[in-house]
Design a protein around this motif. Structure first.
Motif, PDB file in Angstrom:
ATOM      1  N   THR A 228       8.289 -23.463  29.114  1.00 47.32           N
ATOM      2  CA  THR A 228       8.115 -22.332  30.038  1.00 47.32           C
ATOM      3  C   THR A 228       6.656 -21.896  30.029  1.00 47.32           C
ATOM      4  OG1 THR A 228      10.348 -21.566  29.586  1.00 47.32           O
ATOM      5  CG2 THR A 228       8.843 -19.968  30.578  1.00 47.32           C
ATOM      6  N   LEU A 229       6.117 -21.667  31.221  1.00 51.61           N
ATOM      7  CA  LEU A 229       4.731 -21.201  31.326  1.00 51.61           C
ATOM      8  C   LEU A 229       4.674 -19.718  30.957  1.00 51.61           C
ATOM      9  CD1 LEU A 229       2.027 -22.546  32.281  1.00 51.61           C
ATOM     10  CD2 LEU A 229       2.391 -21.354  34.452  1.00 51.61           C
ATOM     11  N   LEU A 230       3.854 -19.399  29.957  1.00 51.98           N
ATOM     12  CA  LEU A 230       3.699 -17.998  29.535  1.00 51.98           C
ATOM     13  C   LEU A 230       2.739 -17.289  30.486  1.00 51.98           C
ATOM     14  CD1 LEU A 230       4.493 -15.983  27.300  1.00 51.98           C
ATOM     15  CD2 LEU A 230       2.546 -16.822  25.963  1.00 51.98           C
ATOM     16  N   PHE A 231       1.637 -17.960  30.801  1.00 52.42           N
ATOM     17  CA  PHE A 231       0.734 -17.465  31.846  1.00 52.42           C
ATOM     18  C   PHE A 231      -0.059 -18.642  32.391  1.00 52.42           C
ATOM     19  CE2 PHE A 231      -1.406 -16.417  27.728  1.00 52.42           C
ATOM     20  CZ  PHE A 231      -2.476 -17.280  27.808  1.00 52.42           C
ATOM     21  N   GLY A 232      -0.608 -18.451  33.582  1.00 50.11           N
ATOM     22  CA  GLY A 232      -1.371 -19.511  34.227  1.00 50.11           C
ATOM     23  C   GLY A 232      -2.860 -19.205  34.232  1.00 50.11           C
ATOM     24  N   GLU A 233      -3.654 -20.237  34.373  1.00 45.54           N
ATOM     25  CA  GLU A 233      -5.109 -20.072  34.436  1.00 45.54           C
ATOM     26  C   GLU A 233      -5.464 -19.195  35.629  1.00 45.54           C
ATOM     27  OE1 GLU A 233      -7.217 -23.769  34.264  1.00 45.54           O
ATOM     28  OE2 GLU A 233      -9.023 -22.916  35.155  1.00 45.54           O
ATOM     29  N   GLY A 234      -6.314 -18.211  35.379  1.00 45.13           N
ATOM     30  CA  GLY A 234      -6.744 -17.320  36.452  1.00 45.13           C
ATOM     31  C   GLY A 234      -5.852 -16.106  36.634  1.00 45.13           C
ATOM     32  N   ALA A 235      -4.700 -16.090  35.944  1.00 51.17           N
ATOM     33  CA  ALA A 235      -3.799 -14.936  36.063  1.00 51.17           C
ATOM     34  C   ALA A 235      -4.413 -13.718  35.370  1.00 51.17           C
ATOM     35  CB  ALA A 235      -2.446 -15.263  35.424  1.00 51.17           C
ATOM     36  N   PRO A 236      -4.073 -12.518  35.836  1.00 50.27           N
ATOM     37  CA  PRO A 236      -4.600 -11.318  35.166  1.00 50.27           C
ATOM     38  C   PRO A 236      -4.185 -11.304  33.691  1.00 50.27           C
ATOM     39  CG  PRO A 236      -3.566 -10.753  37.248  1.00 50.27           C
ATOM     40  CD  PRO A 236      -3.237 -12.190  36.997  1.00 50.27           C
ATOM     41  N   ALA A 237      -5.160 -11.046  32.836  1.00 49.00           N
ATOM     42  CA  ALA A 237      -4.881 -11.035  31.389  1.00 49.00           C
ATOM     43  C   ALA A 237      -4.344  -9.656  31.025  1.00 49.00           C
ATOM     44  CB  ALA A 237      -6.148 -11.370  30.600  1.00 49.00           C
ATOM     45  N   THR A 238      -3.048  -9.502  31.134  1.00 45.86           N
ATOM     46  CA  THR A 238      -2.437  -8.185  30.936  1.00 45.86           C
ATOM     47  C   THR A 238      -1.986  -7.945  29.503  1.00 45.86           C
ATOM     48  OG1 THR A 238      -0.338  -9.154  31.622  1.00 45.86           O
ATOM     49  CG2 THR A 238      -1.623  -8.023  33.320  1.00 45.86           C
ATOM     50  N   ALA A 239      -2.031  -8.984  28.647  1.00 41.74           N
ATOM     51  CA  ALA A 239      -1.562  -8.789  27.273  1.00 41.74           C
ATOM     52  C   ALA A 239      -2.124  -9.874  26.359  1.00 41.74           C
ATOM     53  CB  ALA A 239      -0.031  -8.840  27.230  1.00 41.74           C
ATOM     54  N   LEU A 240      -2.291  -9.513  25.079  1.00 42.05           N
ATOM     55  CA  LEU A 240      -2.540 -10.551  24.089  1.00 42.05           C
ATOM     56  C   LEU A 240      -1.190 -10.933  23.490  1.00 42.05           C
ATOM     57  CD1 LEU A 240      -2.558  -9.848  20.721  1.00 42.05           C
ATOM     58  CD2 LEU A 240      -4.223  -8.214  21.537  1.00 42.05           C
ATOM     59  N   HIS A 241      -1.097 -12.106  22.899  1.00 41.43           N
ATOM     60  CA  HIS A 241       0.179 -12.632  22.415  1.00 41.43           C
ATOM     61  C   HIS A 241       0.097 -13.006  20.953  1.00 41.43           C
ATOM     62  CE1 HIS A 241       0.240 -13.172  26.802  1.00 41.43           C
ATOM     63  NE2 HIS A 241       1.533 -12.960  26.700  1.00 41.43           N
ATOM     64  N   VAL A 242       1.144 -12.636  20.226  1.00 44.42           N
ATOM     65  CA  VAL A 242       1.254 -12.966  18.804  1.00 44.42           C
ATOM     66  C   VAL A 242       2.443 -13.917  18.656  1.00 44.42           C
ATOM     67  CG1 VAL A 242       1.537 -12.048  16.475  1.00 44.42           C
ATOM     68  CG2 VAL A 242       0.469 -10.633  18.247  1.00 44.42           C
ATOM     69  N   VAL A 243       2.214 -15.081  18.079  1.00 48.78           N
ATOM     70  CA  VAL A 243       3.294 -16.068  17.939  1.00 48.78           C
ATOM     71  C   VAL A 243       4.103 -15.778  16.676  1.00 48.78           C
ATOM     72  CG1 VAL A 243       3.868 -18.524  17.834  1.00 48.78           C
ATOM     73  CG2 VAL A 243       1.813 -17.790  19.038  1.00 48.78           C
ATOM     74  N   LEU A 244       5.398 -15.515  16.851  1.00 48.94           N
ATOM     75  CA  LEU A 244       6.287 -15.256  15.707  1.00 48.94           C
ATOM     76  C   LEU A 244       7.048 -16.506  15.302  1.00 48.94           C
ATOM     77  CD1 LEU A 244       7.894 -11.801  16.584  1.00 48.94           C
ATOM     78  CD2 LEU A 244       5.940 -12.281  15.117  1.00 48.94           C
ATOM     79  N   SER A 245       7.437 -17.316  16.276  1.00 40.53           N
ATOM     80  CA  SER A 245       8.108 -18.579  15.970  1.00 40.53           C
ATOM     81  C   SER A 245       7.851 -19.546  17.112  1.00 40.53           C
ATOM     82  CB  SER A 245       9.613 -18.364  15.777  1.00 40.53           C
ATOM     83  OG  SER A 245      10.226 -18.034  17.013  1.00 40.53           O
ATOM     84  N   GLY A 246       8.051 -20.822  16.855  1.00 39.36           N
ATOM     85  CA  GLY A 246       7.784 -21.838  17.863  1.00 39.36           C
ATOM     86  C   GLY A 246       6.301 -22.152  17.957  1.00 39.36           C
ATOM     87  N   GLN A 247       5.919 -22.784  19.049  1.00 40.28           N
ATOM     88  CA  GLN A 247       4.514 -23.144  19.256  1.00 40.28           C
ATOM     89  C   GLN A 247       4.130 -22.928  20.717  1.00 40.28           C
ATOM     90  OE1 GLN A 247       4.528 -27.195  17.831  1.00 40.28           O
ATOM     91  NE2 GLN A 247       3.700 -26.596  15.853  1.00 40.28           N
ATOM     92  N   ILE A 248       2.921 -22.441  20.920  1.00 36.81           N
ATOM     93  CA  ILE A 248       2.406 -22.231  22.270  1.00 36.81           C
ATOM     94  C   ILE A 248       1.187 -23.130  22.475  1.00 36.81           C
ATOM     95  CG2 ILE A 248       1.433 -20.581  23.905  1.00 36.81           C
ATOM     96  CD1 ILE A 248       4.290 -19.869  23.279  1.00 36.81           C
ATOM     97  N   LYS A 249       1.245 -23.897  23.548  1.00 38.39           N
ATOM     98  CA  LYS A 249       0.144 -24.809  23.883  1.00 38.39           C
ATOM     99  C   LYS A 249      -0.755 -24.130  24.911  1.00 38.39           C
ATOM    100  CE  LYS A 249       1.257 -28.084  26.806  1.00 38.39           C
ATOM    101  NZ  LYS A 249       1.839 -29.300  27.394  1.00 38.39           N
ATOM    102  N   VAL A 250      -2.053 -24.100  24.623  1.00 36.01           N
ATOM    103  CA  VAL A 250      -3.023 -23.518  25.542  1.00 36.01           C
ATOM    104  C   VAL A 250      -3.850 -24.667  26.110  1.00 36.01           C
ATOM    105  CG1 VAL A 250      -5.093 -22.096  25.631  1.00 36.01           C
ATOM    106  CG2 VAL A 250      -3.080 -21.251  24.440  1.00 36.01           C
ATOM    107  N   PHE A 251      -3.912 -24.783  27.430  1.00 34.76           N
ATOM    108  CA  PHE A 251      -4.499 -25.985  28.025  1.00 34.76           C
ATOM    109  C   PHE A 251      -5.075 -25.703  29.403  1.00 34.76           C
ATOM    110  CE2 PHE A 251      -1.127 -26.881  31.167  1.00 34.76           C
ATOM    111  CZ  PHE A 251      -0.144 -25.998  30.728  1.00 34.76           C
ATOM    112  N   SER A 252      -5.915 -26.634  29.870  1.00 34.40           N
ATOM    113  CA  SER A 252      -6.385 -26.555  31.256  1.00 34.40           C
ATOM    114  C   SER A 252      -5.976 -27.832  31.981  1.00 34.40           C
ATOM    115  CB  SER A 252      -7.900 -26.331  31.321  1.00 34.40           C
ATOM    116  OG  SER A 252      -8.567 -27.471  30.873  1.00 34.40           O
ATOM    117  N   LEU A 253      -5.966 -27.760  33.296  1.00 34.23           N
ATOM    118  CA  LEU A 253      -5.560 -28.900  34.126  1.00 34.23           C
ATOM    119  C   LEU A 253      -6.661 -29.237  35.118  1.00 34.23           C
ATOM    120  CD1 LEU A 253      -1.870 -28.048  35.116  1.00 34.23           C
ATOM    121  CD2 LEU A 253      -2.607 -29.905  33.624  1.00 34.23           C
TER     122      LEU A 253
END
Lengths: 215, 248
Positions: free
Chosen positions: B53-78
């Motif tokens: 699931t996409l948490l946020f997209g490139e260029g989207a308004p940065a409305t929050a910072l995120h803290v990872v509690l479990s799982g993994q989040i991939k940060v990438f560009s296309l």
């Protein structure tokens, strides 16, 4: 010397030189000197004026150069340093006393907020650089650079604007890697000798490679 | 970027108070008053992010910072032709997005759950309120951003100076448990993600892993067996002799 050195760092250029003089001093150290120790909250923050500093934690983690700051993260986060900072070459710079710096910044939220803005911009630039380094192979980066030197579509002879050592640094690769990238481009009709002259047989092919359509 | 937490499972909060406790452990908020952290927690929320699931997209308004509690989040560009460049993979306990939230207000990259993830969402307003009312929060934020900058500088240095074989070996040597002797350590993600994270192509990773075999590295699935950690260090680090191995 201190005022000039502070000007080389976007972060520390925010500190008025007259105030900084109260807690900053010049620092010189020989190559291999351990400047800051892993596991400690540093007593001083270091600004590199000349030379390079290796970050070492078990193995080599990275290298910082002139204008970069070491130890600020640990001091401001009140977290021990995650690495040793070791002079890779003779070190010349400025040591800012940690307590003096913290005392000066107490009540100077304007400076802290400006630092946040600067660091945020720097992080954005780093993220772009990392994305670009990972997306494009060394040969692709070299191809893209060579293609910018000529408007031609087919064959061209271009002159490198700097020596190959500087070109390697500019493209974010080691000189040996640059040589290998040139060797790889030979198959595309790129011929480089010892000098600055480079013969390109098919500029359009270079542009295609730079665009990542070949691997 | 890292903050202390006994285990990912133990990070799951049961109410707002434990959310405040979790936030209070972040280097970003360490030392702030309980009242200030409570105010941040009151505006924050825990969200579940299913795999892919996409948490946020490139260029989207940065409305929050995120803290990872479990799982993994991939940060990438296309790229425009769909090629992906993984900048970082965030695992517990880590956080990301501070620079975008406090900088120009736009995310410079995409973020997607690599595996099912649980994340604390700390809204921008909570950060701005903390920064304006708590001088210590500004100091901690500078510290956290400076730490991110060091980590990214280290990654850039590795990309610019290390061969693909050295990058893979250094990644393996940095895994928890790869300290000395014969060990088996576990890759934190699959090989495709590993290749992306290290900036090499998937097929190149296979070739590199084959070249690591004679150096005593055997990879089976997520398990990596290192025959002799010190010998591997010496093999992949120029100038790293016996002293270097002993020091580590």
């Amino acid at each position: 010397m201190i005022a000039e050195a502070l000007e080389t760092s976007p972060l520390f250029a925010l500190l008025p030189a007259t105030d900084a003089a109260g807690f900053a001093r010049p620092l010189h150290a020989p190559a291999q000197a351990v400047l800051l120790r892993r596991g400690e909250i540093p007593a001083s923050v270091l600004l590199i004026r000349h030379g390079a500093v290796d970050l070492v934690a078990g193995g080599p983690m990275g290298r910082l150069g002139p204008g970069e700051v070491v130890g600020l993260d640990a001091l401001f986060s009140a977290e021990p340093l995650a690495f040793d900072a070791v002079a890779a070459t003779p070190f010349e710079g400025v040591a800012l006393d940690g307590q003096g710096l913290l005392a000066f910044l107490d009540g100077r939220s304007d400076i802290l907020h400006a630092m946040i803005a600067i660091l945020s911009g720097q992080l954005r630039d780093q993220i772009r650089q990392i994305a670009d380094l990972k997306l494009h192979s060394c040969a692709e980066r070299l191809a893209g650079f060579l293609a910018t030197l000529t408007p031609a579509q087919r064959d061209a002879v271009v002159t490198l604007p700097c020596d190959k050592q500087r070109l390697a640094r500019r493209l974010g690769m080691e000189p040996a890697t640059l040589s290998r990238a040139f060797a790889r481009l030979r198959a595309l009709g790129v011929h480089a000798g010892r000098g600055a002259r480079v013969v390109i047989e098919d500029v359009a092919a270079l542009r295609r490679l730079a665009g990542g359509s070949e691997s | 970027m890292r903050w202390p937490c006994p285990s990912p499972g133990a990070c799951r909060p049961e109410g707002e108070q434990s959310l405040a406790a979790l936030l209070g452990r972040l280097p970003l908020f360490r030392g702030l008053s309980a009242e200030a952290i409570g105010a941040i927690a009151a505006l924050s929320a825990i969200i579940e992010v299913p795999r892919h699931t996409l948490l946020f997209g490139e260029g989207a308004p940065a409305t929050a910072l995120h803290v990872v509690l479990s799982g993994q989040i991939k940060v990438f560009s296309l790229t425009s032709d769909g090629r992906e460049s993984i900048v970082e993979v965030f695992s517990p306990p880590s956080f990301f997005g501070v620079a975008a939230v406090l900088g120009d207000g736009r995310f410079p990259v995409h973020a997607e759950a690599l595996y099912d993830a649980t994340v604390i969402r700390v809204p921008r307003e909570a950060m701005l309120e903390a920064l304006s009312s708590q001088p210590l929060a500004a100091l901690r934020t500078v510290g956290a951003l400076a730490r991110c900058r060091m980590a990214l500088a280290a990654q850039i240095h590795q990309l610019e100076t290390l061969s693909p074989l050295q990058r893979v070996a250094e990644f393996i040597l940095a895994l928890p448990g790869a300290e000395h002797g014969t060990v088996t350590v576990r890759l934190p993600f699959n090989k495709e993600t590993l290749a992306g994270r290290l900036g090499i192509r998937r097929e190149s990773l296979s070739r590199v892993l084959a070249r690591l075999k004679p150096l005593g590295v055997a990879v089976k699935g997520y398990d990596v067996c290192i025959l002799d950690v010190a010998a591997l260090r010496r093999a992949v680090r120029p100038g790293c002799g016996r002293d270097c191995a002993a020091a580590t």
